[in-house]
Design a protein around this motif. Sequence first.
Motif, short mmCIF file in Angstrom:
data_model
loop_
_atom_site.label_atom_id
_atom_site.label_comp_id
_atom_site.label_asym_id
_atom_site.label_seq_id
_atom_site.Cartn_x
_atom_site.Cartn_y
_atom_site.Cartn_z
N ASN A 188 14.01 30.33 13.65
CA ASN A 188 15.16 31.06 14.16
C ASN A 188 15.96 31.62 12.98
OD1 ASN A 188 17.55 31.96 15.34
ND2 ASN A 188 17.61 30.27 16.82
N PRO A 189 16.08 32.94 12.87
CA PRO A 189 16.80 33.49 11.72
C PRO A 189 18.28 33.11 11.69
CG PRO A 189 16.35 35.20 13.35
CD PRO A 189 15.60 33.98 13.78
N ASP A 190 18.84 32.77 12.85
CA ASP A 190 20.25 32.41 12.91
C ASP A 190 20.48 30.90 12.72
OD1 ASP A 190 20.95 35.07 13.43
OD2 ASP A 190 20.58 34.78 15.58
N ASN A 191 19.40 30.13 12.83
CA ASN A 191 19.51 28.67 12.68
C ASN A 191 18.19 28.14 12.11
OD1 ASN A 191 19.98 25.96 12.82
ND2 ASN A 191 20.22 25.88 15.06
N ILE A 197 12.47 29.42 17.47
CA ILE A 197 12.73 30.25 18.64
C ILE A 197 11.41 30.54 19.33
CG2 ILE A 197 12.60 32.42 17.32
CD1 ILE A 197 14.87 33.47 19.14
N GLY A 234 14.30 41.43 15.62
CA GLY A 234 15.40 42.30 16.01
C GLY A 234 15.01 43.75 16.14
#
Length: 244
Positions: free
Chosen positions: A145-148, A153, A199
């Motif tokens: 997960n690029p955000d976490n 993901i 994205g």
Amino acid sequence: MLLISLFLIFAFYSCDDILNNDDTDPDPDPDPIATAVGDTLWIHSIENQDKYFINSSLAIGQNGYLYYAVSGGTVWWSAAKIIALNQEGQIMWESEDTDAIGIHSEIMIGDDGTVYVLGAHRLYAFDPSNGATKWIWEVPTTVPNPDNPQSDIYTYGELNSLALADNGYIMTQTSGSGSYARAIYCINPDGNTVYYNLGASGWGAETGLFIGKNNTCYYYSRDINFEVPGLSLVALDVLSGSVK
């Protein structure tokens, strides 16, 4: 005098017909090949017609083979596969079954003749000479997960659309319904993932992927920019995977 004149006219045309004063040679016998233009050379019918339909995709390889796909659809549920014909309409090989009841892309031919096609979750590469499977690439189940970075993901979704870049990279993407993260994927000619971009496709590309000049991949994507919902035209750098 009238009779003499009529006689002379008749004699003139009769002699002209007999002597054939036309200096050109008569037409030779027509060329049998030339007269066959537009004729049907052969018709190929698939075997096991109670098991398969012919799919719409058709491709021509550098070796002159014609490649098409068959599947059972929702009637017989037979897995899709590729069939190769020579220029006389004879079957040269059949591939292994894919993981779908209908192919999810057009059939694509690489610079080396490799035959590429999408199943439901897998990209297949077949040897053009005998149909043997060279490799299979599968959508990853999860990616970081690029955000976490501490969690993954879920990305295991259905593939849709296939394109070949000038440098041999194979571009594909996940699209469709389901609770998974969609992405644009780039695979090299050996079947290894070069990169993915979570994205770059929003809820999935609504059209095929099209390769333009300067290593750019173009496609329409839905809700990639949530500030402007709807379809957006996207230009993606094939070499890096970044959105231009």
